[in-house]
Design a protein around this motif. Sequence first.
Motif, PDB file in Angstrom:
ATOM      1  N   THR A 131       0.832  -1.195   0.000  1.00  0.00           N
ATOM      2  CA  THR A 131       0.000   0.000   0.000  1.00  0.00           C
ATOM      3  C   THR A 131       0.870   1.249   0.000  1.00  0.00           C
ATOM      4  O   THR A 131       1.592   1.512   0.964  1.00  0.00           O
ATOM      5  CB  THR A 131      -0.932   0.006   1.227  1.00  0.00           C
ATOM      6  OG1 THR A 131      -1.726  -1.193   1.219  1.00  0.00           O
ATOM      7  CG2 THR A 131      -1.854   1.211   1.213  1.00  0.00           C
ATOM      8  N   PHE A 132       0.823   2.023  -1.105  1.00  0.00           N
ATOM      9  CA  PHE A 132       1.596   3.258  -1.251  1.00  0.00           C
ATOM     10  C   PHE A 132       3.074   2.978  -0.965  1.00  0.00           C
ATOM     11  O   PHE A 132       3.698   3.576  -0.077  1.00  0.00           O
ATOM     12  CB  PHE A 132       1.048   4.367  -0.352  1.00  0.00           C
ATOM     13  CG  PHE A 132      -0.432   4.573  -0.467  1.00  0.00           C
ATOM     14  CD1 PHE A 132      -1.067   4.556  -1.701  1.00  0.00           C
ATOM     15  CD2 PHE A 132      -1.216   4.779   0.659  1.00  0.00           C
ATOM     16  CE1 PHE A 132      -2.440   4.745  -1.808  1.00  0.00           C
ATOM     17  CE2 PHE A 132      -2.587   4.970   0.571  1.00  0.00           C
ATOM     18  CZ  PHE A 132      -3.201   4.950  -0.665  1.00  0.00           C
TER      19      PHE A 132
ATOM     20  N   GLY B 169      -1.645   7.797  -2.921  1.00  0.00           N
ATOM     21  CA  GLY B 169      -1.339   8.190  -1.558  1.00  0.00           C
ATOM     22  C   GLY B 169       0.121   7.995  -1.228  1.00  0.00           C
ATOM     23  O   GLY B 169       0.968   7.809  -2.101  1.00  0.00           O
ATOM     24  N   GLY B 170       0.410   8.029   0.069  1.00  0.00           N
ATOM     25  CA  GLY B 170       1.781   7.907   0.529  1.00  0.00           C
ATOM     26  C   GLY B 170       2.523   9.224   0.426  1.00  0.00           C
ATOM     27  O   GLY B 170       1.930  10.309   0.496  1.00  0.00           O
TER      28      GLY B 170
ATOM     29  N   THR C 136      -0.387   7.692  -8.540  1.00  0.00           N
ATOM     30  CA  THR C 136      -0.443   7.036  -7.235  1.00  0.00           C
ATOM     31  C   THR C 136      -1.560   7.660  -6.406  1.00  0.00           C
ATOM     32  O   THR C 136      -1.905   8.821  -6.589  1.00  0.00           O
ATOM     33  CB  THR C 136       0.884   7.170  -6.484  1.00  0.00           C
ATOM     34  OG1 THR C 136       1.153   8.558  -6.253  1.00  0.00           O
ATOM     35  CG2 THR C 136       2.030   6.574  -7.279  1.00  0.00           C
TER      36      THR C 136
ATOM     37  N   TYR D  27       1.934   3.693   5.493  1.00  0.00           N
ATOM     38  CA  TYR D  27       1.387   4.829   4.744  1.00  0.00           C
ATOM     39  C   TYR D  27      -0.123   4.760   4.540  1.00  0.00           C
ATOM     40  O   TYR D  27      -0.698   5.627   3.877  1.00  0.00           O
ATOM     41  CB  TYR D  27       2.073   4.915   3.370  1.00  0.00           C
ATOM     42  CG  TYR D  27       3.571   5.033   3.454  1.00  0.00           C
ATOM     43  CD1 TYR D  27       4.180   6.227   3.817  1.00  0.00           C
ATOM     44  CD2 TYR D  27       4.388   3.933   3.207  1.00  0.00           C
ATOM     45  CE1 TYR D  27       5.557   6.333   3.916  1.00  0.00           C
ATOM     46  CE2 TYR D  27       5.762   4.022   3.314  1.00  0.00           C
ATOM     47  CZ  TYR D  27       6.344   5.224   3.666  1.00  0.00           C
ATOM     48  OH  TYR D  27       7.708   5.319   3.784  1.00  0.00           O
TER      49      TYR D  27
ATOM     50  N   HIS E 101      -3.996   8.335   2.395  1.00  0.00           N
ATOM     51  CA  HIS E 101      -4.601   8.196   1.070  1.00  0.00           C
ATOM     52  C   HIS E 101      -5.055   9.573   0.611  1.00  0.00           C
ATOM     53  O   HIS E 101      -5.632  10.347   1.371  1.00  0.00           O
ATOM     54  CB  HIS E 101      -5.736   7.186   1.075  1.00  0.00           C
ATOM     55  CG  HIS E 101      -6.784   7.398   2.121  1.00  0.00           C
ATOM     56  ND1 HIS E 101      -7.831   8.283   1.960  1.00  0.00           N
ATOM     57  CD2 HIS E 101      -6.964   6.833   3.342  1.00  0.00           C
ATOM     58  CE1 HIS E 101      -8.601   8.260   3.024  1.00  0.00           C
ATOM     59  NE2 HIS E 101      -8.106   7.397   3.885  1.00  0.00           N
TER      60      HIS E 101
ATOM     61  N   GLY F 185       5.419   4.415  -4.438  1.00  0.00           N
ATOM     62  CA  GLY F 185       4.131   5.048  -4.160  1.00  0.00           C
ATOM     63  C   GLY F 185       2.938   4.261  -4.673  1.00  0.00           C
ATOM     64  O   GLY F 185       1.790   4.654  -4.455  1.00  0.00           O
ATOM     65  N   GLU F 186       3.177   3.140  -5.343  1.00  0.00           N
ATOM     66  CA  GLU F 186       2.098   2.385  -5.971  1.00  0.00           C
ATOM     67  C   GLU F 186       1.480   1.376  -4.996  1.00  0.00           C
ATOM     68  O   GLU F 186       2.065   1.057  -3.956  1.00  0.00           O
ATOM     69  CB  GLU F 186       2.628   1.680  -7.220  1.00  0.00           C
ATOM     70  CG  GLU F 186       3.108   2.668  -8.285  1.00  0.00           C
ATOM     71  CD  GLU F 186       3.811   2.005  -9.443  1.00  0.00           C
ATOM     72  OE1 GLU F 186       4.081   0.781  -9.356  1.00  0.00           O
ATOM     73  OE2 GLU F 186       4.109   2.687 -10.437  1.00  0.00           O
ATOM     74  N   SER F 187       0.300   0.876  -5.345  1.00  0.00           N
ATOM     75  CA  SER F 187      -0.420  -0.076  -4.502  1.00  0.00           C
ATOM     76  C   SER F 187      -0.845  -1.290  -5.319  1.00  0.00           C
ATOM     77  O   SER F 187      -1.132  -1.181  -6.507  1.00  0.00           O
ATOM     78  CB  SER F 187      -1.663   0.581  -3.887  1.00  0.00           C
ATOM     79  OG  SER F 187      -1.313   1.599  -2.968  1.00  0.00           O
TER      80      SER F 187
END
Length: 389
Positions: A164-165, A314-315, A312, A198, A202, A170-172
């Motif tokens: 997650t993030f 979030g993060g 992305t 992270y 979101h 930064g990707e999920s």
Amino acid sequence: MHLSPLVTSIPENPLRALFPYAGRPGMLNLASGHPSRDAYDVPGLEAAAAAAASEANAWSYGPAGGDPDLIEALAGLSAPVPKGHRLLVTSGAQQAVDLALRALAPPGSRVLLPEPIYPAILSLCAAAGIHPLGYSVAAGDQDLAGLAGTLAEGHIRAIYALPTFSNPTGESWSRRQRLRMLELCAAAGVPVVEDDPYRMIHLDAPPPSSLAELSRKVPGVVVVHAGSLSKFVAPGLRLGWAIAPAPLAQAMQELRQATDLQPNSFAQRVAVHYLRSGRVEAHLERVRALYAARKTALASVLHLAGFDVPNTGGGMFLFPRLPEGQGADALFERAVAANVLIAPGRAFALPGRGAGLDDRVRLCFAGLSEERIREAAQRLVGAMERAES
């Protein structure tokens, strides 16, 4: 004097090596993954610290597993603690991951790490005498064929995941990818250590359920879930947590007792009062708005200059691909000369595997104001364009 090979084998953290550059006058730092100071709820933390300071137990030894009040408060933030599991307070998510891997993987054994990887995870593997092997989860790879093949080879003691993030990308992962990983690990008998610091940050829609939450749908899988207060409350508290099956949590607790006895009592009481204050959700909404604006500002400048910037949700990071013909190492030198600091992609490679990251850089959008972010991005683009002229 002869030092232990477990010490001498620890690789230099390439991000720590950037610290001297960060202190130069006028340097705009996009390299370090630090929240900005205007993203702290200072009045709320001051009130929580004042309340903690008046309590005798804030100045005393406490339970090795954590302050019971903090355990209760953290359980309300994280994935539900399943029956037969325990929540253990740790010194940040990093210690949670470290304790989990040490408890699961003896020296000389092999663990799987995602590529690219946050380099501190390589350091803790080296300190524990654990041998890392890489795996990748591409956005379109819903069946995780590569991971399935690696797990089928056997002799893997644990797998570390940051779905997650991720740091650095930064990707999920999608929900399907998460379930597929759990199914593969259940079939192979390989425990999963999920690093999830992270999740609260979101910037549009909330992310998919954590591996820990989804594990209830996959019989036989073991997941250790690591969370942190560092990214949305304050990193200086050095507080995180782990949720693990009770026998594993006990083993992790005994490992931490052998090193630092317990989490910091005062920091825990500050966290208890802050989490009970009713300020957390409003604070999170403010931080999300700040970071969303900063991410948009950074991405927009880079897009116009020809960077390939993944979208992305979030993060704190972007991991863009440079325009064709550009190399991250050379750009780093020119960027430093232009007073902007970046982290070259090689910093996030497993040993001997950095060639595929030559055209990537990690950029943190959380540490500077929106105005400074734009200025830093423009300096970076200017440094790149000067090489082309």
